[in-house]
Design an enzyme around this catalytic site. Structure first.
Site, mmCIF file in Angstrom:
data_model
loop_
_atom_site.group_PDB
_atom_site.id
_atom_site.type_symbol
_atom_site.label_atom_id
_atom_site.label_comp_id
_atom_site.label_asym_id
_atom_site.label_seq_id
_atom_site.Cartn_x
_atom_site.Cartn_y
_atom_site.Cartn_z
ATOM 1 N N CYS A 45 0.807 -1.223 0.000
ATOM 2 C CA CYS A 45 0.000 0.000 0.000
ATOM 3 C C CYS A 45 0.841 1.274 0.000
ATOM 4 C CB CYS A 45 -0.932 0.029 1.217
ATOM 5 S SG CYS A 45 -1.798 -1.524 1.484
ATOM 6 N N HIS A 181 -3.250 7.788 6.233
ATOM 7 C CA HIS A 181 -3.406 6.513 5.527
ATOM 8 C C HIS A 181 -4.884 6.130 5.544
ATOM 9 C CE1 HIS A 181 -2.097 2.829 3.738
ATOM 10 N NE2 HIS A 181 -2.602 2.079 4.714
ATOM 11 N N HIS A 221 -9.424 2.472 -1.597
ATOM 12 C CA HIS A 221 -8.011 2.175 -1.387
ATOM 13 C C HIS A 221 -7.410 1.776 -2.731
ATOM 14 C CE1 HIS A 221 -4.292 0.918 0.142
ATOM 15 N NE2 HIS A 221 -4.665 0.403 1.311
ATOM 16 N N SER A 482 19.470 42.021 -58.620
ATOM 17 C CA SER A 482 19.978 43.368 -58.881
ATOM 18 C C SER A 482 20.646 43.939 -57.627
ATOM 19 C CB SER A 482 18.829 44.262 -59.370
ATOM 20 O OG SER A 482 19.315 45.522 -59.784
#
Length: 799
Positions: A45, A181, A221, A482
């Site tokens: 995780c 978390h 998750h 020219s």
């Protein structure tokens, strides 16, 4: 084939490197040509936040200058349910209720996230758009001091948070938000709050000043991508200075006494206010099963440097893609973006030119506003760029002058102004001066004065060539018509600037002695018809003065002679249906018998002129082919004054050499039609530098756009000398392709007719068209129907 064992076969290796996780990072590096550390990290995780930490370490160690870090999680099969078990990881109701009393687990989802990381001072110096600053980060592992392998550890989490704070030098009391978390498990949430509280309480006695949240309440998750998802969410909160709510929170977990901690769960959208002079700061945690913990300390981005507002002027917008379909999709995206954006066009143009890759399929538009860009994109279509064009500069002679030529460039381009000052100084050294040239428009009479306009055109061409050169439009060859041959010779390195100025000044002084006597007319006719016409006129009184002054293309010539005779011939020719017009040549019959004798005098005045070998291919309009350069002594310039200009021959020599892009260096494009006529069926790109009917900056940028679309790569830093803020642009329109391998049709459903199910789309019905022999186990039972749902086969049988 389904069921085939590929292990050990020739198909095994490509299948492995195409699907195994170990090759994800290296495959990205291969596709994007990334040469720094390329590492696949797997810590469950916490994987993606650990990847962010490792990327930071690589940057600090100098292993790379820019890092991409993140994670991806894709579940297979993608449509699958789960079984809730009390005390397990899965939520009973499909919601993640982080820190809530009803939290019973999380839910899993698919996702991917990547962040680009760079050392702060370099990002500031490069003008990057900085979303947030990572002040510090740390990773560690719980070790064995916990209940079990999958259990979290308050000590391990507290230590990693403390380490990250120590590295960052940040006081926890200054952190107002922590992206936790937050998996919504009865055991994990209290341990996480306890670990956070232990660290924060050791530095402050304040209570409930720091908000807690978890992106898992929004998207579930994301496993290996969970950490970077939380990081991105927190960065967005810092950028927008707002705290977003953590969802599904009604009352706190009874094992968490928030009142005694520095934390509270944020449940509503609120402004993220802070005391004056203090930076907004946040923390992000991610903990992996197995005990690898990661914590990152973030701070809001520094206030960008305030740049002066850009002047109202045209800006070049570049769009490019890898395919025509992608470019067309990009065009539509940009139309929508330009309708909504408030960013200044200067910032958008700078970002698109200098901070986007330039792909083969290209489209460029020029305008002063987003609305002008959008209107042009409505009908514009891009083109596929070829190899870099082989460029030839074309220097026109007298005739394309205008009153305000060069004035805008003098004001806005330092390179042009500096080169023009060099040319004016060289002309002054040669005996010519004009106060205020390019600082104010020329008067009408001045535009027709040979001794003024020819040196002025030479100075303009020298400065304009220097500007194109600074922009990276370096030619392979040059050609002049020219008077334009003088500037061409200087551009090729054959003549020094002082030598070229000397030729132009003496040439113009001599021509001025014959001013008012003649005229010149351009005619679109074949050479045979023109010669027959002139032969007839030479039998008329004064007709012998008519000469072919220039051959510009197979069907474009210039006739020169006495003024009255040229006008009479022009009128008769035009009456016959032939296109014929007088040229602006200060009433001088150049390249005709009326300038006889001036060529010898010019040769005398240029005595001592010593040309150098050409540094670029010089296509001579006197000889009609390429010359090495040393031949361009006094006699050459005498012939340039008197004999027919063989411009078509010089161009043909360039075309035969493979030159396919021709840029006219003059105040107005007068030779581009002749260039196209010379090319015939051959594909070439022709463009002018300036055009009378539009601003000089607009004209230049439109030419840059055409050459870039054709494959040229100008020096964008020179074209955009003033750095602008980096602004968000539409993302690249990836042309998505589906490579997912669908599950093959089961043998049990072969011969069945699929039917729809309006009640539940996930259920598939099949009508059986089978004989009883196909299902011998059923015996003499009658099949009334068949229903197939994921994972099961149901038969409705009648006896």
């Amino acid at each position: 084939a389904p069921g085939q064992d590929v292990y050990g076969s020739g198909a095994y290796f490509p299948l492995m490197i195409g699907n195994d996780k170990d090759y994800l990072a290296t495959r990205v590096s291969y596709r994007l040509n990334l040469t720094g550390p390329s590492v696949t990290i797997q810590t469950a995780c916490s994987t993606s936040l650990v990847a962010v930490h490792m990327a930071c370490q690589s940057l600090l160690a100098g292993e790379c200058d820019l890092a991409l870090a993140g994670g991806v999680a894709i579940g297979v099969p993608q449509r699958i349910g789960y079984r809730h078990e009390e005390g397990g990881y899965f939520s009973p109701d499909g919601h993640c209720r982080a820190f809530d009393a009803d939290a019973r687990g999380t839910i899993f989802g698919n996702g991917a996230g990547v962040v680009a990381l760079k050392r702060l001072q370099e990002a500031i110096a490069d003008g990057d758009r900085i979303e947030a600053v990572i002040k510090g980060s740390a990773i560690n592992n719980d070790g064995a001091a916990k209940v079990g392998f999958t259990a979290p550890s308050a000590r391990g989490q507290a230590e990693v948070i403390a380490q990250a704070l120590a590295v960052s030098g940040v006081d926890p009391a200054s952190i107002a938000y922590v992206e936790a978390h937050g998996t919504g498990t009865p055991l994990g949430d209290p341990i996480e709050v306890a670990a956070l509280s232990r660290v924060f309480a050791s530095h402050t006695d304040r209570r409930q000043f720091c908000a807690l949240g978890s992106v898992k309440t929004n998207v579930g998750h994301l496993d290996s991508a969970a950490g970077v998802a939380g990081l991105i969410k927190t960065v967005l909160c810092l950028r927008h200075r707002r705290l977003v709510p953590s969802l599904h929170f009604r009352q706190p977990n009874p094992a968490i006494d928030f009142a005694t901690t520095p934390f509270y769960v944020n449940t509503q959208l609120r402004d993220w206010n802070t005391e004056p002079g203090l930076k907004r700061r946040a923390g992000v945690s991610s903990f992996g099963i197995g005990g690898t913990n990661a914590h990152v300390v973030l701070e809001e981005a520094p206030t960008p440097e305030t740049l002066p507002p850009p002047l109202p002027q045209p800006h070049l917008l570049l769009l490019s893609a890898r395919s025509g379909e992608a470019l067309d999709a990009m065009r539509r995206q940009w139309q929508q973006h330009l309708r909504l954006t408030d960013d200044p066009p200067a910032d958008i143009a700078w970002t698109a030119a200098l901070r986007r890759s330039h792909h083969p399929h290209r489209l460029a538009v020029v305008g002063e506003s987003a609305d002008q860009w959008r209107q042009q994109l409505e009908h514009a279509r891009g083109r596929a760029a070829q190899s870099a064009p082989r460029l030839c500069w074309v220097f026109a002679g007298q005739g394309p002058q205008s009153a305000a030529m060069g004035c805008e460039l003098w004001r806005h381009h330092k390179v042009f102004r500096h080169a023009a000052e060099q040319a004016l100084a060289a002309l002054a050294q040669a005996g010519w001066q004009h106060r205020g040239l390019f600082e104010q428009p020329l008067r009408p009479a001045e535009q027709e004065e040979t001794t003024l306009i020819q040196p002025a055109l030479f100075a303009l061409q020298w400065a304009l060539a220097a500007l194109w050169q600074s922009w990276g439009m370096e030619p392979e060859a040059v050609v002049g018509h020219s008077l334009g041959e003088v500037a061409a010779a200087c551009a090729a390195g054959i003549l020094r600037l002082e030598q070229g100025a000397r030729v132009v000044v003496q040439r113009s002084l001599l021509l001025a002695t014959r001013s008012g006597l003649g005229a010149m007319a351009a005619v679109e006719w074949s050479s045979q018809e023109l010669l027959r016409s002139l032969d007839r006129w030479r039998h008329e009184p004064g007709g012998e003065s008519l000469d072919i002054a220039a051959c510009n293309s197979p069907r474009e010539f210039v006739v020169s002679g006495e003024r009255a005779m040229v006008e009479a011939w022009r009128q008769q020719t035009a009456a016959a249906g032939v296109r014929c017009r007088l040229l602006r040549t200060s009433a001088v019959a150049g390249h005709s018998g009326l300038v006889a004798g001036l060529d010898d005098e010019l040769e005398k005045r240029l005595a001592g002129l010593t040309p150098a070998p050409a540094q670029k291919r010089f296509l001579s309009a006197v000889e009609g082919h390429e010359l090495p350069g040393e031949e361009l002594g006094p006699r050459y310039w005498a012939r340039n004054l008197r004999q027919t200009v063989c411009f078509a021959g010089a161009v043909e020599a360039g075309l035969a050499a493979g030159l396919n892009a021709w840029l006219e260096i003059s105040p107005h494009p007068v030779l581009t039609p002749a260039l196209s006529e010379c090319a015939g069926e051959r594909s070439i790109l022709t463009a002018g530098s300036l055009q009378r009917e539009m601003s000089e900056q607009l004209s230049l940028l439109r030419t840059v756009a055409r050459f870039w679309e054709a494959g040229a790569e100008p020096h964008w830093n020179a074209l955009f000398p003033q750095r602008r803020p980096l602004v968000p642009l539409p993302h690249y329109p990836w042309q998505r392709q589906r490579f997912w391998i669908d599950k093959p049709r089961s043998a049990r459903t072969r011969g069945l007719q699929r039917l729809s199910c309006s009640a539940d789309p996930s259920i598939e019905f099949f009508e059986a068209h089978l004989s009883l022999r196909a299902l011998p186990a059923i015996g003499n039972h009658r099949i009334d129907g068949m229903c197939v749902v994921p994972g099961a086969l149901y038969l409705s049988l009648g006896i």
